[in-house]
Write an enzyme that holds these catalytic residues in place. Structure first.
Site, PDB file in Angstrom:
ATOM      1  N   ARG A  56       0.857  -1.185   0.000  1.00  0.00           N
ATOM      2  CA  ARG A  56       0.000   0.000   0.000  1.00  0.00           C
ATOM      3  C   ARG A  56       0.890   1.231   0.000  1.00  0.00           C
ATOM      4  O   ARG A  56       1.894   1.290   0.727  1.00  0.00           O
ATOM      5  CB  ARG A  56      -0.886   0.045   1.252  1.00  0.00           C
ATOM      6  N   GLU A  85      -3.984   6.994  -4.472  1.00  0.00           N
ATOM      7  CA  GLU A  85      -4.521   6.334  -5.665  1.00  0.00           C
ATOM      8  C   GLU A  85      -5.920   6.820  -6.007  1.00  0.00           C
ATOM      9  O   GLU A  85      -6.718   7.031  -5.088  1.00  0.00           O
ATOM     10  CB  GLU A  85      -4.600   4.810  -5.392  1.00  0.00           C
ATOM     11  N   HIS A 116      -1.592  -0.465  -9.728  1.00  0.00           N
ATOM     12  CA  HIS A 116      -2.137  -1.400  -8.725  1.00  0.00           C
ATOM     13  C   HIS A 116      -2.630  -2.690  -9.381  1.00  0.00           C
ATOM     14  O   HIS A 116      -3.819  -3.005  -9.355  1.00  0.00           O
ATOM     15  CB  HIS A 116      -3.276  -0.736  -7.932  1.00  0.00           C
TER      16      HIS A 116
HETATM   17  C1  8YV Z   1      -6.882  -6.232  -4.788  1.00  0.00           C
HETATM   18  C2  8YV Z   1      -5.080  -5.664  -3.130  1.00  0.00           C
HETATM   19  O1  8YV Z   1      -7.048  -6.522  -6.093  1.00  0.00           O
HETATM   20  O2  8YV Z   1      -6.174  -7.497  -2.161  1.00  0.00           O
HETATM   21  C3  8YV Z   1      -5.582  -6.453  -1.997  1.00  0.00           C
HETATM   22  O3  8YV Z   1      -5.342  -6.024  -0.859  1.00  0.00           O
HETATM   23  O4  8YV Z   1      -4.336  -4.785  -2.967  1.00  0.00           O
HETATM   24  C4  8YV Z   1      -5.461  -5.874  -4.546  1.00  0.00           C
HETATM   25  O5  8YV Z   1      -4.513  -6.675  -5.149  1.00  0.00           O
HETATM   26  C5  8YV Z   1      -7.777  -5.133  -4.376  1.00  0.00           C
HETATM   27  O6  8YV Z   1      -7.620  -4.827  -3.030  1.00  0.00           O
HETATM   28  C6  8YV Z   1      -9.215  -5.447  -4.660  1.00  0.00           C
HETATM   29  O7  8YV Z   1     -10.086  -4.872  -3.729  1.00  0.00           O
END
Ligand code: 8YV
Length: 331
Positions: free
Chosen positions: A246, A275, A293
């Site tokens: 993140r 983002e 992402h």
């Molecule tokens: C997801 C991600 O695709 O799962 C996670 O925490 O960062 C991503 O790869 C995204 O969060 C979908 O809500």
């Protein structure tokens, strides 16, 4: 016996077809065919009409929105599509007795692949090379042109040795890197042996000694700007930083300034602090590889995530504790 009432499930974003089809078979499902992210009002309205809301990382369920949804008195479960739950105010959901689930485990390998891809891309200047090849300005091979850094023999420092961190370590070992890590809790002896990993209790000390640093911890109040200006200043000038976790874990403004000034060799970023906005300064830098992402963006992964969402909803609707219920102490 009377058939149990099907829960009304509202999904905020377009999901893979097979997932949507299965959801329609099992639940009264409202899909998002247009796939437009919901604004605040639409998110509240969706949450108030649903028994179960299926949000994603793009739905910021802050305390105000959670309160408004809970006041509707209907919604009981946020079955989030994704592993990270930092888009949901967990204290607010707990206050209202709302259950939150996520989809851990199924995007580990995909995210680790993308992390390795960013390590390779930054160390070997993949994107710069690709741009040069397309530019028409390439004048041919030269002994000192497009020199990058060798990975074999280098030290990889993993910040957060969870499932994804360990999967990154396994890949990096195949490239001849030595594995170092910092984690709140030390990993098991079995995992350390398997990875021949060195544990650094002090994040500061680890950061100042690594060639490549990979961020693999979740974003929580405790990890916000874990790579603070002070810690970023500890990095070696020739180090590479890769983040597939993140954006909020790293102070992006200071990171950008360091890259501009040559105080850091390169960065590979799949995630950003604000983002989908990416700072124009970052966009201009040649020594960064930027991705939108897409760490878990494989069709297989997204279908598996959908299956997990479905299993969580089903077990909850049947009166069981859903398998991926968030227990806040984990975060
Ligand atoms: C997801 C991600 O695709 O799962 C996670 O925490 O960062 C991503 O790869 C995204 O969060 C979908 O809500």
């Amino acid at each position: 016996m009377a058939e149990r009432k099907r829960p009304l499930v509202v999904v905020t974003r377009k999901l893979p077809d097979v997932v949507e089809t299965r959801m329609m078979e099992l639940f009264d499902t409202r899909l998002s065919p247009g796939d437009e992210p919901m604004d605040r009002d639409r998110l509240i309205a969706a949450g108030r009409e649903a028994d179960v809301l299926v949000p994603t990382v793009t739905d910021r369920l802050d305390a105000g929105i959670v309160d408004a949804i809970a006041e509707g008195g209907r919604c009981r479960l946020f079955a989030s599509f994704g592993t990270g739950v930092d888009h949901i105010d967990l204290a607010a959901t707990r206050r209202h007795g709302l259950v939150v689930t996520n989809t851990p485990g199924v995007l580990t390998e995909d995210t680790a692949d993308m992390t390795m891809a960013l390590i390779l891309a930054t160390a070997r200047r993949l994107v710069e090379g690709e741009r040069l090849a397309r530019s028409g300005k390439w004048t041919g091979w030269a002994p000192t042109s497009m020199l990058g850094q060798r990975l074999s023999g280098k030290r990889l420092g993993i910040v957060g040795m969870g499932r994804i961190g360990a999967a990154v370590a396994r890949r990096a070992r195949g490239f001849g890197m030595s594995i170092h890590y910092h984690n709140r809790r030390r990993a098991t002896a079995e995992l350390e042996d398997e990875l021949e990993a060195t544990y650094w209790e002090s994040l500061d000390q680890m950061l100042s000694r690594m060639d490549v640093i990979s961020i693999n911890c979740p974003h929580t109040p405790a990890t916000f700007h874990l790579l603070s200006p002070r810690r970023l200043a500890l990095l070696r000038r020739d180090a590479i930083l890769v983040n597939t976790s993140r954006g909020e874990v790293v102070d992006e403004t200071v990171l950008t300034r360091m890259l501009e000034r040559g105080e850091l060799a390169a960065a590979g970023l799949d995630v950003f602090e604000h983002e989908p906005a990416i700072s124009p300064k970052l966009l201009k830098l040649p020594n960064v590889v930027l991705l939108p992402h897409m760490g878990s963006a494989t069709l297989e992964g997204r279908i598996d995530m959908g299956q997990k969402v479905i299993m969580n909803i089903r077990s909850f609707a049947d009166g069981h504790t859903p398998p991926d219920k968030i227990v806040e102490t984990e975060f």
